[in-house]
Design a protein around this motif. Sequence first.
Motif, PDB file in Angstrom:
ATOM      1  N   ASP A  95     -69.327 -28.807 -25.358  1.00 10.47           N
ATOM      2  CA  ASP A  95     -70.182 -28.872 -26.548  1.00 10.47           C
ATOM      3  C   ASP A  95     -70.746 -27.504 -26.901  1.00 10.47           C
ATOM      4  N   VAL A  96     -71.242 -26.796 -25.902  1.00 17.22           N
ATOM      5  CA  VAL A  96     -71.823 -25.475 -26.142  1.00 17.22           C
ATOM      6  C   VAL A  96     -70.769 -24.521 -26.693  1.00 17.22           C
ATOM      7  N   ILE A  97     -69.591 -24.529 -26.106  1.00 17.19           N
ATOM      8  CA  ILE A  97     -68.505 -23.651 -26.576  1.00 17.19           C
ATOM      9  C   ILE A  97     -68.130 -23.999 -28.016  1.00 17.19           C
ATOM     10  N   TYR A 112     -69.822 -18.880 -35.038  1.00 14.65           N
ATOM     11  CA  TYR A 112     -69.148 -17.612 -35.301  1.00 14.65           C
ATOM     12  C   TYR A 112     -67.856 -17.810 -36.109  1.00 14.65           C
ATOM     13  N   ASN A 113     -67.790 -18.929 -36.845  1.00 16.30           N
ATOM     14  CA  ASN A 113     -66.667 -19.219 -37.756  1.00 16.30           C
ATOM     15  C   ASN A 113     -65.298 -19.103 -37.101  1.00 16.30           C
ATOM     16  N   GLY A 114     -65.173 -19.583 -35.878  1.00 11.92           N
ATOM     17  CA  GLY A 114     -63.892 -19.587 -35.207  1.00 11.92           C
ATOM     18  C   GLY A 114     -63.508 -18.276 -34.542  1.00 11.92           C
ATOM     19  N   ASN A 115     -64.379 -17.287 -34.598  1.00 13.30           N
ATOM     20  CA  ASN A 115     -64.085 -15.987 -33.996  1.00 13.30           C
ATOM     21  C   ASN A 115     -64.259 -16.093 -32.482  1.00 13.30           C
ATOM     22  N   MET A 116     -63.139 -16.087 -31.778  1.00  9.78           N
ATOM     23  CA  MET A 116     -63.184 -16.305 -30.321  1.00  9.78           C
ATOM     24  C   MET A 116     -63.801 -15.143 -29.560  1.00  9.78           C
ATOM     25  N   SER A 117     -63.585 -13.921 -30.042  1.00 13.37           N
ATOM     26  CA  SER A 117     -64.174 -12.763 -29.363  1.00 13.37           C
ATOM     27  C   SER A 117     -65.698 -12.807 -29.438  1.00 13.37           C
ATOM     28  N   ALA A 118     -66.196 -13.087 -30.633  1.00 11.50           N
ATOM     29  CA  ALA A 118     -67.660 -13.193 -30.808  1.00 11.50           C
ATOM     30  C   ALA A 118     -68.227 -14.353 -30.000  1.00 11.50           C
ATOM     31  N   THR A 119     -67.479 -15.459 -29.974  1.00 16.07           N
ATOM     32  CA  THR A 119     -67.919 -16.618 -29.199  1.00 16.07           C
ATOM     33  C   THR A 119     -67.969 -16.288 -27.709  1.00 16.07           C
ATOM     34  N   ALA A 120     -66.958 -15.609 -27.228  1.00 12.83           N
ATOM     35  CA  ALA A 120     -66.930 -15.237 -25.802  1.00 12.83           C
ATOM     36  C   ALA A 120     -68.070 -14.299 -25.453  1.00 12.83           C
ATOM     37  N   LYS A 121     -68.369 -13.337 -26.325  1.00 13.30           N
ATOM     38  CA  LYS A 121     -69.483 -12.438 -26.070  1.00 13.30           C
ATOM     39  C   LYS A 121     -70.817 -13.178 -26.046  1.00 13.30           C
ATOM     40  N   ALA A 122     -70.953 -14.131 -26.977  1.00  9.34           N
ATOM     41  CA  ALA A 122     -72.212 -14.917 -27.027  1.00  9.34           C
ATOM     42  C   ALA A 122     -72.365 -15.737 -25.759  1.00  9.34           C
TER      43      ALA A 122
END
Length: 158
Positions: free
Chosen positions: A139-141, A148-158
């Motif tokens: 859920d968190v992921i 982050y609108n599907g941006n995986m890099s930004a999501t991983a950093k967050a």
Amino acid sequence: MNRSISVDFRLVSASLRELDRLIHEQGFREDLYYRINGMRVVIAPLRERQDIPELIKKLLQQLSPNEPKQLSSEAMRAVAGYRWPGNVRQLQQALKVAAILGADSPCIEIDHFSPDLQQVLRPCISQSAPSTLQAIEWDVIQNTLRQYNGNMSATAKA
């Protein structure tokens, strides 16, 4: 002209019925049962499986290997909570339709499923709140990915 042709094959059959019981009730021929019963494999129905998120991930990967899709956390809860009377084939077909209807988004929402399936999935959301650490993590992921609108890099950093 009649001639014999040798063949070499293996018969694979499936049944939703309990053939042992049907034999006892004389609803299935015992001799036929022993001719086809070489090895019995019992496959758990989808509703009893514990690996539904992993299975969904694999099915989505097969459906669109070049543009991987994933379910939103809400859709995952709904799909995991649904009974799936048609088992994996029904799930696979439902995901195929949802992937097509949600072609513009990397994340499949409940609205991307067919209207008839949406009606049965929506009640499953409240019935299947995340209960495991893995479900909460998912859920968190998913929420962060949406943020982050599907941006995986930004999501991983967050």
